[in-house]
Design an enzyme around this catalytic site. Sequence first.
Site, PDB file in Angstrom:
ATOM      1  N   HIS A 154       0.818  -1.222   0.000  1.00  0.00           N
ATOM      2  CA  HIS A 154       0.000   0.000   0.000  1.00  0.00           C
ATOM      3  C   HIS A 154       0.848   1.268   0.000  1.00  0.00           C
ATOM      4  CE1 HIS A 154      -3.747  -2.121   0.430  1.00  0.00           C
ATOM      5  NE2 HIS A 154      -3.399  -2.666   1.573  1.00  0.00           N
ATOM      6  N   ASP A 190      -2.918 -10.541  -2.239  1.00  0.00           N
ATOM      7  CA  ASP A 190      -3.424 -10.099  -0.949  1.00  0.00           C
ATOM      8  C   ASP A 190      -4.915  -9.769  -1.106  1.00  0.00           C
ATOM      9  OD1 ASP A 190      -2.265  -8.654   1.812  1.00  0.00           O
ATOM     10  OD2 ASP A 190      -4.008  -7.607   0.982  1.00  0.00           O
ATOM     11  N   HIS A 192      -6.445  -7.142  -0.242  1.00  0.00           N
ATOM     12  CA  HIS A 192      -6.608  -5.738  -0.621  1.00  0.00           C
ATOM     13  C   HIS A 192      -5.706  -5.395  -1.799  1.00  0.00           C
ATOM     14  CE1 HIS A 192      -7.538  -6.040   3.743  1.00  0.00           C
ATOM     15  NE2 HIS A 192      -8.569  -5.298   3.380  1.00  0.00           N
ATOM     16  N   ASP A 279      -4.560 -12.719   4.270  1.00  0.00           N
ATOM     17  CA  ASP A 279      -5.865 -12.188   4.676  1.00  0.00           C
ATOM     18  C   ASP A 279      -6.972 -12.630   3.721  1.00  0.00           C
ATOM     19  OD1 ASP A 279      -4.753 -10.650   2.675  1.00  0.00           O
ATOM     20  OD2 ASP A 279      -5.105  -8.724   3.643  1.00  0.00           O
ATOM     21  N   TYR A 318      -4.271 -11.335   9.180  1.00  0.00           N
ATOM     22  CA  TYR A 318      -4.450 -10.821  10.544  1.00  0.00           C
ATOM     23  C   TYR A 318      -5.102 -11.809  11.498  1.00  0.00           C
ATOM     24  CZ  TYR A 318      -3.160  -6.985   7.676  1.00  0.00           C
ATOM     25  OH  TYR A 318      -2.465  -6.215   6.778  1.00  0.00           O
TER      26      TYR A 318
END
Length: 334
Positions: A154, A190, A192, A279, A318
């Site tokens: 990110h 991922d 995201h 995740d 997470y």
Amino acid sequence: MKRFFDPRQLAHAPLKELHNGGFTDFAEKPMRAEAILAAIGGADLPADHGEAAISAVHDAGYLDFLKTGPARWAAAGRPGDVIGYIWPIARRRPLKLDRIDALAGRYSLDASTPLTAETWDAAYWSAQSVLSALDAVLAGDHAAFALCRPPGHHAGADYLGGYCYLNTAAIAAQAARDAGAKRVAILDIDYHHGNGTQDIFWTRSDVFYASIHADPATDYPFFWGHADETGEGHGAGTTLNLPLAQGADLAAFRAAQTAALDAIARFGPDLLIVSFGADTWEGDPISFFRLATADYTTLARDIAGRGWPTVIAMEGGYAIEALGANVTSLLAGF
């Protein structure tokens, strides 16, 4: 497979983040890395490559902010960690501003990524871990794993966000190019979208970025990762976004990954970098796909079967109780 991690990556430990309208405990905890290390049987210490590979990707003013921001925050009498609260979305001009509040907004994407006195050191060694994994692959290993923590995808050239400060996948890709690789591909798996990686290579024809992620119409980072984003200028056609609906299972994810791998094959890379986030697991507390632990071996075998030398950089994940097993499952596929 060689694995790399430095204990200094554990020191970064913000207390709170702003999430869904309230301050909550910071989700990207040091124990994430500890759980992975325990499951994979430890890792080698990375070599120190210095800052040159980092500076080849990230803006000098931004790096100075990462290094000096916490001390300037404290000098201004502010308690806790550095968190921005104003962002220059209307006009982002290259103004020279010295107040730490302005810098925190200038160099950040969100308020969920606090900057602490230990962040620079941890992010620096996260970058050294991925550079050491790249060394192993350039020396002839088929694959190597970097336990990057903090994660990276990110982070843009001049901004932090999404728990990321230095973009480890981008740093490795640029270092590979500088070492002589003509074409490098990044496969981001991922939950995201890796907005920072996309931004860094948006106008580049020598790095192909493919991402499979939750539809940004419903999930962070919202403003990047839509299917019609394909790059600009020299980079037109070298970005591929494959957003999936919440609830996507192995069949949906694997089909998207096959499409991404086929596109990468047409690009013809000398080396592949995998931004891996666990995740996507069915029990992740902040994500909504339905991959099972065993599915990561299947996905990794599909990637490894293409035959490209591969650097694997850890991103999100997470559910700490399952994180080690999920990473182990992925590595088993290589």
